[in-house]
Motif scaffolding. Sequence first.
Motif, PDB file in Angstrom:
ATOM      1  N   LEU A  47       0.838  -1.477  -0.431  1.00 42.81           N
ATOM      2  CA  LEU A  47       0.216   0.026   0.067  1.00 42.81           C
ATOM      3  C   LEU A  47       0.868   1.200   0.519  1.00 42.81           C
ATOM      4  CD1 LEU A  47      -3.217   1.556   0.084  1.00 42.81           C
ATOM      5  CD2 LEU A  47      -2.783   1.356   2.280  1.00 42.81           C
ATOM      6  N   GLU A  48       1.548   1.020   0.758  1.00 38.71           N
ATOM      7  CA  GLU A  48       3.126   2.169   0.979  1.00 38.71           C
ATOM      8  C   GLU A  48       3.247   2.378  -0.381  1.00 38.71           C
ATOM      9  OE1 GLU A  48       2.792   4.647   3.637  1.00 38.71           O
ATOM     10  OE2 GLU A  48       0.697   3.443   3.834  1.00 38.71           O
ATOM     11  N   GLY A  66      -5.716  -7.659  -5.943  1.00 38.87           N
ATOM     12  CA  GLY A  66      -7.193  -8.345  -5.754  1.00 38.87           C
ATOM     13  C   GLY A  66      -7.687  -7.214  -4.852  1.00 38.87           C
ATOM     14  N   ASN A  67      -6.859  -6.391  -4.900  1.00 40.84           N
ATOM     15  CA  ASN A  67      -6.995  -5.731  -2.461  1.00 40.84           C
ATOM     16  C   ASN A  67      -7.697  -4.559  -3.572  1.00 40.84           C
ATOM     17  OD1 ASN A  67      -6.651  -3.759  -0.882  1.00 40.84           O
ATOM     18  ND2 ASN A  67      -6.050  -5.327   0.362  1.00 40.84           N
ATOM     19  N   LYS A  68      -9.193  -3.834  -2.871  1.00 41.47           N
ATOM     20  CA  LYS A  68     -10.122  -2.901  -3.789  1.00 41.47           C
ATOM     21  C   LYS A  68      -9.225  -1.684  -3.323  1.00 41.47           C
ATOM     22  CE  LYS A  68     -13.694  -0.414  -4.222  1.00 41.47           C
ATOM     23  NZ  LYS A  68     -15.340  -0.080  -4.255  1.00 41.47           N
ATOM     24  N   ASN A  69      -8.613  -1.755  -1.944  1.00 39.55           N
ATOM     25  CA  ASN A  69      -7.648  -0.339  -1.181  1.00 39.55           C
ATOM     26  C   ASN A  69      -6.159  -0.606  -2.235  1.00 39.55           C
ATOM     27  OD1 ASN A  69     -10.024   0.230   0.462  1.00 39.55           O
ATOM     28  ND2 ASN A  69      -9.364  -0.660   2.161  1.00 39.55           N
ATOM     29  N   LYS A  76      -5.099   6.129  -7.956  1.00 39.47           N
ATOM     30  CA  LYS A  76      -4.910   7.694  -7.962  1.00 39.47           C
ATOM     31  C   LYS A  76      -3.391   8.242  -7.888  1.00 39.47           C
ATOM     32  CE  LYS A  76      -8.825   7.797  -4.403  1.00 39.47           C
ATOM     33  NZ  LYS A  76      -8.734   7.845  -2.961  1.00 39.47           N
ATOM     34  N   GLN A  77      -2.472   7.022  -7.639  1.00 39.57           N
ATOM     35  CA  GLN A  77      -1.073   7.910  -8.038  1.00 39.57           C
ATOM     36  C   GLN A  77      -0.606   7.647  -9.685  1.00 39.57           C
ATOM     37  OE1 GLN A  77       1.970   6.685  -9.170  1.00 39.57           O
ATOM     38  NE2 GLN A  77       2.781   8.811  -8.569  1.00 39.57           N
ATOM     39  N   ASN A  78      -1.303   6.966 -10.082  1.00 39.31           N
ATOM     40  CA  ASN A  78      -0.878   6.627 -11.819  1.00 39.31           C
ATOM     41  C   ASN A  78      -1.924   5.820 -12.713  1.00 39.31           C
ATOM     42  OD1 ASN A  78       0.109   5.293 -14.106  1.00 39.31           O
ATOM     43  ND2 ASN A  78       1.524   5.782 -13.801  1.00 39.31           N
ATOM     44  N   PHE A  84      -2.150  -3.532 -14.352  1.00 38.05           N
ATOM     45  CA  PHE A  84      -1.752  -5.230 -13.531  1.00 38.05           C
ATOM     46  C   PHE A  84      -3.645  -5.175 -12.240  1.00 38.05           C
ATOM     47  CE2 PHE A  84       1.514  -2.187 -13.588  1.00 38.05           C
ATOM     48  CZ  PHE A  84       2.582  -3.121 -14.899  1.00 38.05           C
ATOM     49  N   ALA A  85      -3.822  -4.671 -12.152  1.00 39.23           N
ATOM     50  CA  ALA A  85      -4.697  -4.673 -11.032  1.00 39.23           C
ATOM     51  C   ALA A  85      -5.826  -5.950 -11.798  1.00 39.23           C
ATOM     52  CB  ALA A  85      -6.362  -3.981 -10.713  1.00 39.23           C
TER      53      ALA A  85
END
Length: 122
Positions: A47-48, A66-69, A76-78, A84-85
Amino acid sequence: MLKKNLFIKTFGCQMNEYDSNRILDITRKINYYPTDDKLKADEEVVLESVKLNGLYLKFADDKLKGNKNIVLAAVKQNGMSIYFATNKLKADKEIAQEAVKNNSEAIEYVDSKLKKIKDDKQ
C-alpha cells in the motif's frame, strides 16, 4: 543513509546463483540489502509503495492485485496501474473512474462494460 530493499530471484544453474550473489555484493555498497518474497505479500508495504508509484502494483503478490484499497491507491497515483489489477477490479466502477480521471489512456484497460465512463468524464 537509508537502507533499501532488493529482491533477486535466481533461476537455473550455479552460475546464475553466482551472478546473483555478485549483484548482491555490489548493491550492498550502495545500501541495497536482500529481502525475501514476503514483502510482495505484505499489505502495508505494498500500500505504501503504490502510494509513491502506482506502477509498483506490478510487483505485488497476485492476491493484493485484487485488494480494492491497494488498487484504488495505485490508480490514484498512476491511472495506468489499472493494467495490473485483477479483472474483477478492472470492472469496478470506482476504480475505473479514478484510473481514467488520473490518465484518460487507462480506459484501454478498463472492463469493456465500463468503457463508457470516458464519455461521462468529458
